[in-house]
Design a protein around this motif. Structure first.
Motif, short mmCIF file in Angstrom:
data_model
loop_
_atom_site.label_atom_id
_atom_site.label_comp_id
_atom_site.label_asym_id
_atom_site.label_seq_id
_atom_site.Cartn_x
_atom_site.Cartn_y
_atom_site.Cartn_z
N LEU A 1 0.83 -1.20 0.00
CA LEU A 1 0.00 0.00 0.00
C LEU A 1 0.87 1.26 0.00
O LEU A 1 0.54 2.25 -0.67
CB LEU A 1 -0.94 0.00 1.21
N ALA A 2 1.98 1.22 0.71
CA ALA A 2 2.90 2.36 0.73
C ALA A 2 3.52 2.57 -0.65
O ALA A 2 3.71 3.71 -1.09
CB ALA A 2 3.98 2.16 1.78
N ALA A 3 3.83 1.48 -1.35
CA ALA A 3 4.36 1.60 -2.71
C ALA A 3 3.32 2.23 -3.64
O ALA A 3 3.65 3.07 -4.48
CB ALA A 3 4.82 0.24 -3.23
N SER A 4 2.06 1.86 -3.47
CA SER A 4 0.99 2.47 -4.26
C SER A 4 0.86 3.96 -3.92
O SER A 4 0.67 4.80 -4.80
CB SER A 4 -0.35 1.78 -4.00
N TRP A 5 0.96 4.28 -2.64
CA TRP A 5 0.92 5.67 -2.20
C TRP A 5 2.05 6.45 -2.86
O TRP A 5 1.85 7.58 -3.33
CB TRP A 5 1.04 5.74 -0.68
N ALA A 6 3.25 5.85 -2.94
CA ALA A 6 4.41 6.52 -3.54
C ALA A 6 4.16 6.84 -5.02
O ALA A 6 4.54 7.90 -5.52
CB ALA A 6 5.66 5.66 -3.38
N PHE A 7 3.52 5.92 -5.73
CA PHE A 7 3.15 6.18 -7.12
C PHE A 7 2.18 7.35 -7.19
O PHE A 7 2.36 8.28 -7.99
CB PHE A 7 2.54 4.94 -7.76
#
Length: 133
Positions: A109-115
């Motif tokens: 979810l954090a990786a998606s947030w970063a995108f």
């Protein structure tokens, strides 16, 4: 990690702790450490825009019954949406957290947030789902 207190989630739930550690070490470029009663994961990744991120995922003694907090260490976050007052990331509506979520789920979810963050920097529009907070 210390095992001198029954209050630590990894002492109360050793099978879950082993599963969480194995998932993270086998699926990510991460390390973990103990600090002030919290098990903290440090995770590096590069998003689809090529931006390097260094995040920490903090679990307190009530994990998995309380959501971990995620903080961006690098890069410096500017012009941000979806960050709480303590600078932790808003990854989902608090009512959507489930104790079945793993640290790896939170990392993803954090990786998606970063995108979404990089897209927001470029367009001033958040491309992911949003809820008022």
């Amino acid at each position: 990690i210390p095992i001198d207190s029954r209050h630590y989630w990894w002492v109360k739930n050793p099978k879950r702790a082993v599963d969480e550690i194995n998932q993270m070490l086998n699926s990510t470029d991460s390390t973990f450490y103990f600090d002030n009663g919290k098990l903290i994961w440090e995770v590096e990744f590069t998003n689809n825009f090529g931006t390097y991120f260094l995040i920490t995922i903090e679990t307190d003694s009530n994990y998995p019954f309380t959501a971990p907090k995620v903080f961006v260490k690098e890069p410096k976050i500017t012009k941000s949406k979806h960050v709480w007052g303590d600078e932790s990331l808003c990854l989902f509506h608090p009512n959507e957290y489930s104790s079945r979520m793993t640290i790896l789920d939170i990392r993803n979810l954090a990786a998606s947030w970063a995108f979404c963050y990089d897209a927001y920097e470029e367009t001033s529009e958040w491309p992911g789902a949003e809820a008022p907070h």
